[in-house]
Design an enzyme around this catalytic site. Sequence first.
Site, short mmCIF file in Angstrom:
data_model
loop_
_atom_site.label_atom_id
_atom_site.label_comp_id
_atom_site.label_asym_id
_atom_site.label_seq_id
_atom_site.Cartn_x
_atom_site.Cartn_y
_atom_site.Cartn_z
N ASP A 1 -3.32 103.79 9.30
CA ASP A 1 -1.95 103.27 9.06
C ASP A 1 -0.97 104.00 9.32
O ASP A 1 -1.17 105.44 9.62
CB ASP A 1 -1.82 102.50 7.97
CG ASP A 1 -0.60 101.53 7.84
OD1 ASP A 1 0.09 101.40 8.87
OD2 ASP A 1 -0.50 100.56 6.84
C1 BGC Z 1 2.24 98.88 7.90
C2 BGC Z 1 1.12 98.45 8.77
C3 BGC Z 1 1.81 98.12 10.16
C4 BGC Z 1 2.07 99.55 10.74
C5 BGC Z 1 2.51 99.45 12.26
C6 BGC Z 1 2.83 100.30 8.55
O1 BGC Z 1 3.99 100.78 7.75
O2 BGC Z 1 1.53 99.37 6.75
O3 BGC Z 1 0.74 97.27 8.29
O4 BGC Z 1 0.79 97.58 10.97
O5 BGC Z 1 3.11 100.02 9.83
O6 BGC Z 1 3.76 98.86 12.18
#
Ligand code: BGC
Length: 722
Positions: free
Chosen positions: A267
């Site tokens: 993530d």
């Molecule tokens: C979130 C994810 C997301 C990623 C990319 C993160 O902060 O937890 O769910 O897919 O950002 O945008």
Amino acid sequence: MTEQQLVSILNQMTIDEKIAQLLQLAAPFYEGAEGEGQITGPMAAMGISKEVVANTGSVLGLTGAQQVIQVQKAHMNNNRLGIPLLMMADIVHGYKTIFPVPLALGCSWDMQLAERTAEIAAAEAAAAGVHVTFAPMVDLVRDPRWGRVMESTGEDPFLNGEFARAFVRGFQGRDLTGDPSRVAACVKHFAAYGAAEGGRDYNTVDMSERQLREYYLPAYQAALDEGCEMVMTSFNTVDGIPATGNSRLMRDLLRDEWGFDGVLISDWGAVKELIPHGVAANEAEAARKAIQAGVDIEMMTPCYVRHLRDLVETGQVEEALIDEAVLRILKLKRKLGLFDNPYRGADPEREREIVMCAEHRQAAREAALKSIVLLKNEGVLPLQEDRNIALIGPFAQSGDILGPWSWLGEQEEAVRLYDGLRAISGANRVVAARGCGIETGTDAEWDEALRAARNADVIVLALGEHSEMSGEAGSRANIRLPQVQLELIAKLKPLNKPIVAVLFNGRPLDLHGVFDQADAVVEAWYPGTEGGAAIAELLYGKHNPSGRLSMSFPYAAGQIPVYYNHFNTGRPQGAPDAQERYVSQYLDIPNEPLLPFGYGLSYTSFEYSEPAISSGTMTPEQPVRIRVRVTNTGDVAGEEVVQLYVRDVAGETVRPVKELKDFRKISLQPGESKDVEFILSERQLRYHHTNLERISDPGDFIAMVGPNSRDTAELTFTLTKQ
Ligand code: BGC
């Protein structure tokens, strides 16, 4: 392109080129990538060079056919081996045509609908150049303080699993390679992100492995069984180790035990976060732990690009690990057909044609109609069209109804409730007044609202949380409506006019001050682009509400976590021999939630016959059939979700008081009856025993059938294994 050719590309790559494949950067890096001169902006902040950017493997959040084509073209011109970029983005519940948030879709209990929303989201996104979506999010959620519950389909492992499959089918279709209107799916957040302590985002998760496997893992596994191409790690710890550096979770379980051979992405920033978590002393150690755990792509931090080479040269990381990761990424690119056509679905003309087209808007309206849940109705709804309505509240004319993940959706395009109501009843019947903002109000706003209300027959209150109050980093400890909105209700109440509260929010709320005051309560969630139109259709009875909660509404925040499939305890409340005091209870509030899982009202009424079972004995070879007759006893057609729950009376480990095993969504004309039959087999009774084996216990079971998890009728049967 054959696998052999992919391997040959891999063999031609330098170690730096390989490592750069493993970095994912956000769109701004590429928009500025062609500029000359000194490295500034985000590249400087991250301490990486233009060469690294030129060799990266994937981009986050770059959309729009024109722009994608331009960036891909520039990239292909610069990239020595002609390896195309993968375009990834969060297309969570729609691209520009925004569907209800996933928690709302969860309340539809309708897998075809969910699949269709994902298919449309994929089609729009693919035409805009997206190859991979960071969805579905399938985290099981039991804590409405956590703002991200709106991204999940709810609290039940079985229902979440069904939705996980439906979303994956919708995004990916049957033939990802041959169908450029589909995108690869990335299930997230692995694992158990929804169990953050205290509902505070990014917080610790600690639970037994049995609990993890029994409740939290099934939905991820369901997505992978459906062929989901990618997995994203979660921010939280799992048994003391952050998921992103957790070899037991990623290597042993995901890769070795489940056989997942697709791309695993961290993530956002989660590799570097191994440092503040306290399991890595520095970036190099974070990089080592993440790659060893099996994380292929590092999103938005530079630990891999800055340190992996050194780690390989000093023998701390095997180059084979990097090769494996790169090969997985190349394989995904091949599967998406990018080596043949790096632009894939990106097509400005098609994008113009289909994005927000009438058909997609219509699908968004249907999805909203099926996701909205009628929570209370004391004879007020449906509204009559010749009544004068005062539409009051911060959401009366607000376009903030798309939800926190609708970053590409345009609020200006959203149908507001005011417009939806007037489209049905005519402009003269509806007067709107804000009454107050979401968190603050003025005397002038109160006065205007009171004036509007005095002249009306019915007050429709449009209340809720603005979209920043849920979603990522949107945890709240007090989950009531903001005080000013509760005061608004209290001020209008003495007028003695019927009050209908329509709620826009991203989590189950503590509804004190709303549920007890309003005559009708409609949970609209964030209903998406066509929200106002759908709500109006429901309020005026053009469509009969059919949504059923997929997450319990707590009686008070102090109960949380509150979920229907809990254990009984040794001193359950309400047992025949229960004492007055020494039972498992709160002294000041009930144990039960205000509104249980599976609950939702309709404009008609359904009557259930006594359920019947084909046999009192089940064997592994011989399932039982459970049958119930459901009759629409009201005046209008309606849809009902008939639910089957089971309880294992005496297991090896304690078992939940009930667990959803199956359901049917049926529609019935007035006076019509349908027989619903469930086939329940021994497989459905299996659970993780103390040795983690998934088996069933012979003995007595209770099967329960009903319209929600609270109001069920019981049957018993015995499982024998001879
Ligand atoms: C979130 C994810 C997301 C990623 C990319 C993160 O902060 O937890 O769910 O897919 O950002 O945008």
